[in-house]
Design an enzyme around this catalytic site. Structure first.
Site, PDB file in Angstrom:
ATOM      1  N   HIS A   1       0.815  -1.215   0.000  1.00  0.00           N
ATOM      2  CA  HIS A   1       0.000   0.000   0.000  1.00  0.00           C
ATOM      3  C   HIS A   1       0.849   1.266   0.000  1.00  0.00           C
ATOM      4  O   HIS A   1       0.346   2.348  -0.300  1.00  0.00           O
ATOM      5  CB  HIS A   1      -0.994  -0.004   1.162  1.00  0.00           C
ATOM      6  CG  HIS A   1      -0.421   0.321   2.503  1.00  0.00           C
ATOM      7  ND1 HIS A   1      -0.121  -0.639   3.443  1.00  0.00           N
ATOM      8  CD2 HIS A   1      -0.111   1.504   3.091  1.00  0.00           C
ATOM      9  CE1 HIS A   1       0.345  -0.072   4.536  1.00  0.00           C
ATOM     10  NE2 HIS A   1       0.370   1.239   4.348  1.00  0.00           N
TER      11      HIS A   1
ATOM     12  N   ASP B   1       0.221  -7.666   1.654  1.00  0.00           N
ATOM     13  CA  ASP B   1       0.588  -6.245   1.631  1.00  0.00           C
ATOM     14  C   ASP B   1       2.110  -6.061   1.644  1.00  0.00           C
ATOM     15  O   ASP B   1       2.642  -5.227   2.363  1.00  0.00           O
ATOM     16  CB  ASP B   1      -0.048  -5.482   2.790  1.00  0.00           C
ATOM     17  CG  ASP B   1      -0.019  -3.968   2.572  1.00  0.00           C
ATOM     18  OD1 ASP B   1       0.001  -3.539   1.404  1.00  0.00           O
ATOM     19  OD2 ASP B   1       0.020  -3.219   3.566  1.00  0.00           O
TER      20      ASP B   1
ATOM     21  N   SER C   1       4.542   2.663   7.939  1.00  0.00           N
ATOM     22  CA  SER C   1       4.235   1.472   7.152  1.00  0.00           C
ATOM     23  C   SER C   1       5.435   1.048   6.312  1.00  0.00           C
ATOM     24  O   SER C   1       6.030   1.858   5.601  1.00  0.00           O
ATOM     25  CB  SER C   1       3.046   1.730   6.227  1.00  0.00           C
ATOM     26  OG  SER C   1       1.871   1.911   6.964  1.00  0.00           O
TER      27      SER C   1
END
Length: 280
Positions: free
Chosen positions: A26, A56, A133
């Site tokens: 992402h 992911d 992230s």
């Protein structure tokens, strides 16, 4: 540790090989080229090699080579172990936060409607914010135990509830991505939804927890095991299934080709069958 810039998206990454960086899918989204920022201030072009939306995970090849490679652990940490999250939250590069490992095999409630990736995660109270992230979750020895994935925001009433993808998952997926360009995952071929009160009443389901079967792929493992739309899965692979996330998490921990027990409710009756896990 590196910073990954993909258009307007800013995240973190970790050196995986001397010219390869791993981050979250992402973070790179659908970009093919990114900018990688290093701790010494150097910025280098990077090229997205492959992504896997199920976990992911994304791998990026850096134009800057001979990068130092950290140690990745393959064993899960223990609850209570020290944890350090490193990343670029809100653009503050190389930020370190500290905490402990709060739990293992965590699923984020309600996440299955948006993504299948937020299951079977490491939970930590080391602060994780936007931009973390794709960064590293370390243990006290400096070994990477996970790749930071998500957090529950304060507006949801949470305080320091963050999640990371276990290193063993990251290593297994990135090896496939770099070898074949795609990752293979356990597969049931079952579309499921949450068991809500109106659905329970409409279908006269005698249980209040489970994963409702909405549809089945033709010829897929779920159909071959005898499942039908309207069934409610309540156990899989020896683990209770209270939510869709429970089912996805239990499936993540199986292997393609394995025969696993599955318990479902149909017409008020509890039935057990065996399903041979496929691949996707």
């Amino acid at each position: 540790m590196v910073t990954v810039q993909a258009g307007a998206s800013l995240g973190s990454g970790v050196v995986l090989r001397s010219d390869i960086v791993v981050t979250n899918a992402h973070v790179v989204d659908d970009a093919t080229d990114v900018t990688i920022g290093f701790a010494d201030g150097v910025r280098s072009p990077g090229h997205v090699v492959a992504t896997d939306v199920v976990t992911d995970v994304a791998v990026v090849r850096s134009d800057r080579a001979d990068l130092p490679v950290p140690r990745f652990g393959t064993d899960l940490p223990r609850p209570g172990d020290v944890s350090l999250a490193i990343g670029s939250p809100l653009g503050f590069e190389n930020t370190v936060t500290a905490g402990i490992i709060s739990g293992l095999h965590r699923d984020i409630p309600g996440s299955a409607a948006q993504t299948a990736s937020l299951v079977d995660l490491i939970q930590t109270d080391a602060s994780i914010s936007p931009g973390n992230s794709g960064g590293a979750l370390l243990d006290a020895t400096g070994q990477i135990v996970g790749i930071n994935e998500a957090y529950i925001p304060p507006e949801a009433g949470a305080v320091s509830i963050g999640f990371a993808i276990p290193s063993a998952t990251v290593l297994a997926v990135t090896d496939q991505l770099l070898t074949t360009g795609r990752a293979v995952h356990p597969y049931l071929g079952v579309s499921v939804g949450q068991l809500t009160a109106p659905i329970r009443q409409q279908l006269n389901v005698p249980v209040d927890r489970g994963a409702l079967v909405l549809g089945l792929d033709a010829g897929a493992p779920g159909e071959r095991a005898g499942l039908r739309p309207g069934d409610v899965i309540v156990e899989f692979a020896g683990k209770p299934v209270n939510t869709v996330e429970d089912l996805l998490g239990a499936l993540r921990q199986t292997q393609p080709g394995a025969s696993e027990p599955l318990v479902y409710i149909r017409d008020g009756n509890r039935t057990q069958t065996t399903v041979t896990v496929g691949t996707s």
